[in-house]
Design a protein around this motif. Structure first.
Motif, mmCIF file in Angstrom:
data_model
loop_
_atom_site.group_PDB
_atom_site.id
_atom_site.type_symbol
_atom_site.label_atom_id
_atom_site.label_comp_id
_atom_site.label_asym_id
_atom_site.label_seq_id
_atom_site.Cartn_x
_atom_site.Cartn_y
_atom_site.Cartn_z
ATOM 1 N N ASP A 76 0.823 -1.214 0.000
ATOM 2 C CA ASP A 76 0.000 0.000 0.000
ATOM 3 C C ASP A 76 0.860 1.268 0.000
ATOM 4 O O ASP A 76 0.506 2.250 -0.650
ATOM 5 N N PHE A 77 1.999 1.243 0.687
ATOM 6 C CA PHE A 77 2.876 2.414 0.669
ATOM 7 C C PHE A 77 3.481 2.606 -0.724
ATOM 8 O O PHE A 77 3.591 3.731 -1.213
ATOM 9 N N ARG A 78 3.815 1.506 -1.390
ATOM 10 C CA ARG A 78 4.326 1.584 -2.768
ATOM 11 C C ARG A 78 3.265 2.183 -3.682
ATOM 12 O O ARG A 78 3.549 3.067 -4.498
ATOM 13 N N TRP A 79 2.029 1.729 -3.532
ATOM 14 C CA TRP A 79 0.940 2.284 -4.335
ATOM 15 C C TRP A 79 0.770 3.777 -4.063
ATOM 16 O O TRP A 79 0.552 4.556 -4.988
ATOM 17 N N MET A 80 0.867 4.167 -2.792
ATOM 18 C CA MET A 80 0.684 5.575 -2.448
ATOM 19 C C MET A 80 1.774 6.429 -3.089
ATOM 20 O O MET A 80 1.510 7.520 -3.583
ATOM 21 N N ARG A 81 3.012 5.929 -3.071
ATOM 22 C CA ARG A 81 4.104 6.694 -3.692
ATOM 23 C C ARG A 81 3.920 6.805 -5.194
ATOM 24 O O ARG A 81 4.331 7.778 -5.807
ATOM 25 N N LYS A 82 3.294 5.798 -5.809
ATOM 26 C CA LYS A 82 3.143 5.768 -7.263
ATOM 27 C C LYS A 82 1.873 6.474 -7.751
ATOM 28 O O LYS A 82 1.844 6.977 -8.867
ATOM 29 N N CYS A 83 0.842 6.558 -6.924
ATOM 30 C CA CYS A 83 -0.446 7.059 -7.410
ATOM 31 C C CYS A 83 -0.427 8.562 -7.675
ATOM 32 O O CYS A 83 0.390 9.300 -7.131
ATOM 33 N N ASP A 84 -1.353 8.977 -8.524
ATOM 34 C CA ASP A 84 -1.562 10.398 -8.813
ATOM 35 C C ASP A 84 -2.609 11.000 -7.887
ATOM 36 O O ASP A 84 -2.618 12.204 -7.658
ATOM 37 N N VAL A 85 -3.511 10.160 -7.393
ATOM 38 C CA VAL A 85 -4.580 10.615 -6.504
ATOM 39 C C VAL A 85 -5.050 9.438 -5.646
ATOM 40 O O VAL A 85 -5.074 8.301 -6.105
ATOM 41 N N PHE A 86 -5.388 9.751 -4.389
ATOM 42 C CA PHE A 86 -5.911 8.752 -3.461
ATOM 43 C C PHE A 86 -7.403 8.990 -3.289
ATOM 44 O O PHE A 86 -7.827 10.114 -3.010
ATOM 45 N N THR A 112 -1.164 12.710 2.453
ATOM 46 C CA THR A 112 -0.922 14.110 2.797
ATOM 47 C C THR A 112 0.575 14.389 2.876
ATOM 48 O O THR A 112 1.065 15.368 2.306
ATOM 49 N N ALA A 113 1.312 13.529 3.556
ATOM 50 C CA ALA A 113 2.753 13.724 3.720
ATOM 51 C C ALA A 113 3.492 13.665 2.381
ATOM 52 O O ALA A 113 4.480 14.375 2.183
ATOM 53 N N LEU A 114 3.006 12.830 1.469
ATOM 54 C CA LEU A 114 3.647 12.693 0.157
ATOM 55 C C LEU A 114 3.123 13.701 -0.867
ATOM 56 O O LEU A 114 3.551 13.701 -2.020
ATOM 57 N N GLY A 115 2.180 14.539 -0.464
ATOM 58 C CA GLY A 115 1.645 15.552 -1.366
ATOM 59 C C GLY A 115 0.698 15.010 -2.422
ATOM 60 O O GLY A 115 0.522 15.631 -3.473
ATOM 61 N N ARG A 116 0.089 13.853 -2.147
ATOM 62 C CA ARG A 116 -0.864 13.287 -3.111
ATOM 63 C C ARG A 116 -2.228 13.941 -2.891
ATOM 64 O O ARG A 116 -2.698 14.048 -1.761
ATOM 65 N N PRO A 117 -2.897 14.342 -3.967
ATOM 66 C CA PRO A 117 -4.252 14.854 -3.797
ATOM 67 C C PRO A 117 -5.181 13.730 -3.345
ATOM 68 O O PRO A 117 -4.964 12.558 -3.684
ATOM 69 N N ILE A 118 -6.190 14.117 -2.595
ATOM 70 C CA ILE A 118 -7.146 13.166 -2.029
ATOM 71 C C ILE A 118 -8.541 13.567 -2.483
ATOM 72 O O ILE A 118 -8.928 14.734 -2.377
ATOM 73 N N VAL A 119 -9.301 12.588 -2.980
ATOM 74 C CA VAL A 119 -10.716 12.777 -3.272
ATOM 75 C C VAL A 119 -11.458 11.833 -2.330
ATOM 76 O O VAL A 119 -11.493 10.631 -2.542
ATOM 77 N N LEU A 120 -11.985 12.398 -1.287
ATOM 78 C CA LEU A 120 -12.619 11.655 -0.198
ATOM 79 C C LEU A 120 -14.104 11.475 -0.489
ATOM 80 O O LEU A 120 -14.800 12.452 -0.775
ATOM 81 N N ILE A 121 -14.566 10.226 -0.428
ATOM 82 C CA ILE A 121 -15.995 9.942 -0.609
ATOM 83 C C ILE A 121 -16.554 9.574 0.759
ATOM 84 O O ILE A 121 -16.258 8.497 1.289
ATOM 85 N N LEU A 158 -16.947 11.570 -9.333
ATOM 86 C CA LEU A 158 -15.575 11.143 -9.049
ATOM 87 C C LEU A 158 -14.631 11.578 -10.163
ATOM 88 O O LEU A 158 -13.538 12.082 -9.890
ATOM 89 N N VAL A 159 -15.037 11.427 -11.401
ATOM 90 C CA VAL A 159 -14.195 11.816 -12.538
ATOM 91 C C VAL A 159 -13.887 13.306 -12.466
ATOM 92 O O VAL A 159 -12.735 13.734 -12.591
ATOM 93 N N ASP A 160 -14.926 14.109 -12.254
ATOM 94 C CA ASP A 160 -14.740 15.557 -12.160
ATOM 95 C C ASP A 160 -13.777 15.919 -11.031
ATOM 96 O O ASP A 160 -12.891 16.759 -11.200
ATOM 97 N N ALA A 161 -13.945 15.266 -9.874
ATOM 98 C CA ALA A 161 -13.100 15.577 -8.721
ATOM 99 C C ALA A 161 -11.658 15.144 -8.945
ATOM 100 O O ALA A 161 -10.719 15.857 -8.578
ATOM 101 N N VAL A 162 -11.442 13.980 -9.556
ATOM 102 C CA VAL A 162 -10.073 13.517 -9.840
ATOM 103 C C VAL A 162 -9.410 14.460 -10.838
ATOM 104 O O VAL A 162 -8.246 14.834 -10.664
ATOM 105 N N GLU A 167 -5.297 18.312 -11.644
ATOM 106 C CA GLU A 167 -4.948 19.572 -12.300
ATOM 107 C C GLU A 167 -4.372 20.536 -11.276
ATOM 108 O O GLU A 167 -3.385 21.209 -11.526
ATOM 109 N N ARG A 168 -4.988 20.575 -10.107
ATOM 110 C CA ARG A 168 -4.494 21.432 -9.034
ATOM 111 C C ARG A 168 -3.075 21.008 -8.651
ATOM 112 O O ARG A 168 -2.213 21.831 -8.427
#
Length: 179
Positions: A76-86, A112-121, A158-162, A167-168
C-alpha cells in the motif's frame, strides 16, 4: 481496431481505498461499502485510469488472511508513492458513525505527507464521529470531498473531482518550478 477514446483519466494512477478489516462481517463484506468501492473502481477504470486497490487484490476480504501485515504495508505504501490521486471511501454505519478503518487513516496520512491529492468519498458535512484530523485535513493537504450519497447517485462526480485534484497538483508543481 479500437477507436474508443482513451478516457478522461487516461494515464492516471488512482489508488482506491477504504475499510477492509472492519468491513468483513459474518455474512461477508459490507454490501453498501462493496458497492461504493466497486462503483469508484469501475468509474475510474471506464475513464481510463489505472487502479490500485487492496479490495480487488484481497477479493473484498476473502483473501485478506493470505497477506501478512508486512506485505500489506509495503504494497500500500508503494501504491501511495506511485499514485496520482488517493480516493478513500469512508462510509457510515447504520447508526451514523463512520465505519472504523485504521488502515485508510494511515493511508490518508501518507497521502498528505507525500503531497498526493485526495478525493474523499464520505457523508458531507462530516459526521460528528469524524476526528478533528479528518475534518481539518483539507488545511494541510489537497483534499476534495464528495458526499457519499451524491456519489452513489452520480458516480461521474468522481471523474470531475479527480480531474480537478490532479490539475491542481500539476499547477502547484508548475508554480514551484517557476519560483
Amino acid at each position: 481496431m479500437d477507436t474508443t477514446p482513451a478516457g478522461l483519466l487516461s494515464g492516471l494512477d488512482v489508488f482506491v481505498g477504504g475499510p477492509i478489516q472492519h468491513a468483513i462481517l459474518a455474512g461477508g463484506f459490507a454490501g453498501d461499502l462493496q458497492d461504493a468501492i466497486t462503483t469508484a473502481i469501475t468509474t475510474a477504470k471506464e475513464n481510463g485510469a489505472n487502479i490500485f486497490s487492496a479490495h480487488v487484490v484481497e477479493k473484498f476480504g476473502a483473501d485478506t488472511a493470505s497477506f501478512t501485515p508486512e506485505q500489506v504495508s509495503v504494497r500500500d505504501f508503494r501504491w501511495m508513492r506511485k499514485c496520482d490521486v488517493f480516493v478513500p471511501v469512508l462510509p457510515l454505519l447504520e447508526d451514523g458513525v463512520l465505519r472504523r478503518t485504521d488502515g485508510t487513516h494511515v493511508e490518508l496520512g501518507w497521502a498528505t505527507a507525500l503531497g498526493r491529492p485526495i478525493v474523499l468519498i464520505t457523508k458531507q458535512p462530516f459526521v460528528e464521529s469524524a476526528s478533528h484530523l479528518l475534518k481539518g485535513l483539507h488545511r494541510v493537504g489537497a483534499v476534495q470531498a464528495i458526499d457519499f450519497d451524491a456519489f452513489t447517485e452520480k458516480p461521474s462526480l468522481l471523474v470531475d473531482a479527480v480531474l480537478s485534484a490532479t490539475e491542481r497538483q500539476r499547477e502547484a508543481v508548475g508554480a514551484s518550478l517557476v519560483a
